[in-house]
Design a protein around this motif. Structure first.
Motif, PDB file in Angstrom:
ATOM      1  N   LEU A   1      62.411  58.584  29.009  1.00  0.00           N
ATOM      2  CA  LEU A   1      60.993  58.225  29.103  1.00  0.00           C
ATOM      3  C   LEU A   1      60.596  57.911  30.543  1.00  0.00           C
ATOM      4  CD1 LEU A   1      60.550  56.030  25.910  1.00  0.00           C
ATOM      5  CD2 LEU A   1      59.444  58.218  26.354  1.00  0.00           C
ATOM      6  N   ASN A   2      61.464  57.195  31.251  1.00  0.00           N
ATOM      7  CA  ASN A   2      61.167  56.849  32.640  1.00  0.00           C
ATOM      8  C   ASN A   2      61.236  58.063  33.557  1.00  0.00           C
ATOM      9  OD1 ASN A   2      60.582  53.938  32.787  1.00  0.00           O
ATOM     10  ND2 ASN A   2      62.611  53.718  31.897  1.00  0.00           N
ATOM     11  N   LYS A   3      62.100  59.022  33.215  1.00  0.00           N
ATOM     12  CA  LYS A   3      62.149  60.266  33.982  1.00  0.00           C
ATOM     13  C   LYS A   3      60.859  61.056  33.784  1.00  0.00           C
ATOM     14  CE  LYS A   3      64.870  64.441  34.759  1.00  0.00           C
ATOM     15  NZ  LYS A   3      66.038  65.248  34.343  1.00  0.00           N
ATOM     16  N   MET A   4      60.372  61.103  32.528  1.00  0.00           N
ATOM     17  CA  MET A   4      59.101  61.772  32.248  1.00  0.00           C
ATOM     18  C   MET A   4      57.966  61.115  33.032  1.00  0.00           C
ATOM     19  SD  MET A   4      59.635  64.344  30.167  1.00  0.00           S
ATOM     20  CE  MET A   4      57.983  64.701  29.555  1.00  0.00           C
ATOM     21  N   ALA A   5      57.970  59.777  33.069  1.00  0.00           N
ATOM     22  CA  ALA A   5      56.930  59.045  33.804  1.00  0.00           C
ATOM     23  C   ALA A   5      57.018  59.321  35.300  1.00  0.00           C
ATOM     24  CB  ALA A   5      57.053  57.549  33.534  1.00  0.00           C
ATOM     25  N   SER A   6      58.225  59.396  35.819  1.00  0.00           N
ATOM     26  CA  SER A   6      58.393  59.669  37.249  1.00  0.00           C
ATOM     27  C   SER A   6      57.931  61.081  37.610  1.00  0.00           C
ATOM     28  CB  SER A   6      59.861  59.471  37.667  1.00  0.00           C
ATOM     29  OG  SER A   6      60.683  60.482  37.111  1.00  0.00           O
ATOM     30  N   ASN A   7      57.947  61.981  36.610  1.00  0.00           N
ATOM     31  CA  ASN A   7      57.469  63.354  36.822  1.00  0.00           C
ATOM     32  C   ASN A   7      55.980  63.509  36.535  1.00  0.00           C
ATOM     33  OD1 ASN A   7      60.001  64.311  37.588  1.00  0.00           O
ATOM     34  ND2 ASN A   7      60.595  64.775  35.491  1.00  0.00           N
ATOM     35  N   GLY A   8      55.316  62.383  36.196  1.00  0.00           N
ATOM     36  CA  GLY A   8      53.870  62.417  36.001  1.00  0.00           C
ATOM     37  C   GLY A   8      53.418  62.625  34.575  1.00  0.00           C
ATOM     38  N   TYR A   9      54.182  62.090  33.617  1.00  0.00           N
ATOM     39  CA  TYR A   9      53.801  62.199  32.212  1.00  0.00           C
ATOM     40  C   TYR A   9      53.811  60.828  31.549  1.00  0.00           C
ATOM     41  CZ  TYR A   9      54.253  67.220  32.755  1.00  0.00           C
ATOM     42  OH  TYR A   9      54.090  68.519  33.178  1.00  0.00           O
ATOM     43  N   LYS A  10      52.639  60.414  31.101  1.00  0.00           N
ATOM     44  CA  LYS A  10      52.476  59.125  30.426  1.00  0.00           C
ATOM     45  C   LYS A  10      52.680  59.310  28.930  1.00  0.00           C
ATOM     46  CE  LYS A  10      48.646  55.958  29.277  1.00  0.00           C
ATOM     47  NZ  LYS A  10      49.443  54.845  28.849  1.00  0.00           N
ATOM     48  N   PHE A  11      53.486  58.462  28.363  1.00  0.00           N
ATOM     49  CA  PHE A  11      53.773  58.498  26.930  1.00  0.00           C
ATOM     50  C   PHE A  11      52.567  57.951  26.158  1.00  0.00           C
ATOM     51  CE2 PHE A  11      55.590  55.966  23.362  1.00  0.00           C
ATOM     52  CZ  PHE A  11      56.037  57.013  22.584  1.00  0.00           C
ATOM     53  N   ILE A  12      52.083  58.691  25.134  1.00  0.00           N
ATOM     54  CA  ILE A  12      50.878  58.230  24.418  1.00  0.00           C
ATOM     55  C   ILE A  12      51.042  58.144  22.904  1.00  0.00           C
ATOM     56  CG2 ILE A  12      49.237  58.998  26.182  1.00  0.00           C
ATOM     57  CD1 ILE A  12      48.700  61.477  24.394  1.00  0.00           C
ATOM     58  N   ARG A  13      52.023  58.852  22.328  1.00  0.00           N
ATOM     59  CA  ARG A  13      52.155  58.819  20.871  1.00  0.00           C
ATOM     60  C   ARG A  13      53.567  59.192  20.454  1.00  0.00           C
ATOM     61  NH1 ARG A  13      50.997  62.069  16.144  1.00  0.00           N
ATOM     62  NH2 ARG A  13      50.810  63.969  17.393  1.00  0.00           N
ATOM     63  N   VAL A  14      54.009  58.623  19.336  1.00  0.00           N
ATOM     64  CA  VAL A  14      55.358  58.894  18.859  1.00  0.00           C
ATOM     65  C   VAL A  14      55.354  59.054  17.340  1.00  0.00           C
ATOM     66  CG1 VAL A  14      55.975  56.452  18.599  1.00  0.00           C
ATOM     67  CG2 VAL A  14      57.763  58.143  19.025  1.00  0.00           C
ATOM     68  N   GLU A  15      56.200  59.951  16.858  1.00  0.00           N
ATOM     69  CA  GLU A  15      56.516  60.068  15.441  1.00  0.00           C
ATOM     70  C   GLU A  15      58.034  60.138  15.337  1.00  0.00           C
ATOM     71  OE1 GLU A  15      54.372  63.312  13.689  1.00  0.00           O
ATOM     72  OE2 GLU A  15      52.408  62.425  14.140  1.00  0.00           O
ATOM     73  N   LYS A  16      58.556  60.526  14.194  1.00  0.00           N
ATOM     74  CA  LYS A  16      60.012  60.485  14.001  1.00  0.00           C
ATOM     75  C   LYS A  16      60.769  61.279  15.063  1.00  0.00           C
ATOM     76  CE  LYS A  16      60.659  59.285   9.172  1.00  0.00           C
ATOM     77  NZ  LYS A  16      59.334  58.764   8.866  1.00  0.00           N
ATOM     78  N   LEU A  17      60.325  62.501  15.331  1.00  0.00           N
ATOM     79  CA  LEU A  17      60.973  63.353  16.325  1.00  0.00           C
ATOM     80  C   LEU A  17      60.057  63.693  17.503  1.00  0.00           C
ATOM     81  CD1 LEU A  17      62.779  65.891  13.964  1.00  0.00           C
ATOM     82  CD2 LEU A  17      63.868  64.135  15.359  1.00  0.00           C
ATOM     83  N   LEU A  18      58.799  63.372  17.356  1.00  0.00           N
ATOM     84  CA  LEU A  18      57.798  63.793  18.340  1.00  0.00           C
ATOM     85  C   LEU A  18      57.513  62.710  19.376  1.00  0.00           C
ATOM     86  CD1 LEU A  18      55.386  65.634  19.311  1.00  0.00           C
ATOM     87  CD2 LEU A  18      53.993  64.348  17.668  1.00  0.00           C
ATOM     88  N   TYR A  19      57.459  63.129  20.638  1.00  0.00           N
ATOM     89  CA  TYR A  19      56.971  62.295  21.735  1.00  0.00           C
ATOM     90  C   TYR A  19      55.834  63.073  22.383  1.00  0.00           C
ATOM     91  CZ  TYR A  19      61.440  59.793  21.403  1.00  0.00           C
ATOM     92  OH  TYR A  19      62.527  59.077  20.963  1.00  0.00           O
ATOM     93  N   GLU A  20      54.665  62.444  22.476  1.00  0.00           N
ATOM     94  CA  GLU A  20      53.513  63.122  23.075  1.00  0.00           C
ATOM     95  C   GLU A  20      53.157  62.451  24.393  1.00  0.00           C
ATOM     96  OE1 GLU A  20      49.012  64.575  21.877  1.00  0.00           O
ATOM     97  OE2 GLU A  20      50.420  63.976  20.313  1.00  0.00           O
ATOM     98  N   PHE A  21      52.849  63.278  25.407  1.00  0.00           N
ATOM     99  CA  PHE A  21      52.568  62.790  26.754  1.00  0.00           C
ATOM    100  C   PHE A  21      51.252  63.372  27.271  1.00  0.00           C
ATOM    101  CE2 PHE A  21      57.119  62.881  26.155  1.00  0.00           C
ATOM    102  CZ  PHE A  21      57.577  61.702  26.722  1.00  0.00           C
TER     103      PHE A  21
END
Length: 202
Positions: free
Chosen positions: A18-38
């Motif tokens: 998650l922190n790697k995604m954020a460092s690449n410019g993607y903010k986490f906004i939603r989650v489900e069982k397998l899904l992460y949305e940015f």
């Protein structure tokens, strides 16, 4: 952007991702069982922590989530299990009173983790800062793994007593038990580390 991942109980791996995604410019906004949305954001604008709350009762888990939100953090529930059925019950003998039986009918089943988001401001971001709290937290996670380890050993013993020869069931139970020793030892080392720090500070 959507990503599909399953980390299970690998808390540190999920947090680093998650922190790697954020460092690449993607903010986490939603989650489900397998899904992460940015969604796109400025790189390094957010920092994430994963917190294990499976040991808490439903009310304590919700109170803790509200407390973190009151501090200005954005908080999401996340599952450890992959379970799509209805009416499941899980027994957690290692949990605190009120959290030892979890259901997915208004309970804490599939809400074992919190993903906590903080706007990056250059200040340290820790959810467990007090040494006593760190010791208790590490023990809780260690004990959850120990419970699985004990279950595997129990299954191994039952298989072996029933049929005292090497079978697929015995091999699988033994392999899983051996693999579980890694997270157990990881969190046991944390318990020892924080305990030693506490003794040094006394």
């Amino acid at each position: 952007m959507r990503k599909y991942r399953y980390f299970g109980a690998l808390l540190d791996t999920q947090e680093k991702w998650l922190n790697k995604m954020a460092s690449n410019g993607y903010k986490f906004i939603r989650v489900e069982k397998l899904l992460y949305e940015f969604e796109k954001c400025q790189p390094n604008s957010y920092v994430y922590k994963i917190d294990f709350v499976a040991s808490k009762s439903k009310s304590k888990s919700e109170d803790y989530k509200s407390f973190l939100e009151g501090l200005g953090y954005k908080v999401f529930y996340k599952n450890i299990n992959l379970n799509y059925s209805v009416g499941k019950i899980r027994v957690r003998p290692w949990a605190e009173k009120g959290g030892r039986v979890a259901t997915n009918m208004g309970g804490t089943f599939n809400k074992e983790l919190l993903i906590v988001e903080k706007k990056a401001d250059g200040k340290p971001f820790e959810l467990h800062t007090d040494l006593e709290d760190k010791i208790s937290y590490a023990k809780t996670i260690r004990n959850s793994w120990l419970t699985l380890f004990a279950l595997c050993i129990f299954i191994f013993a039952l298989q072996f007593i029933d049929k005292p020869e090497i079978s697929l069931g015995i091999i699988v139970a033994l392999i899983i038990a051996i693999l579980l020793l890694f997270p157990i030892s990881l969190y046991q080392r944390q318990v020892i580390k924080y305990t030693n720090e506490k003794r040094t500070n006394e």
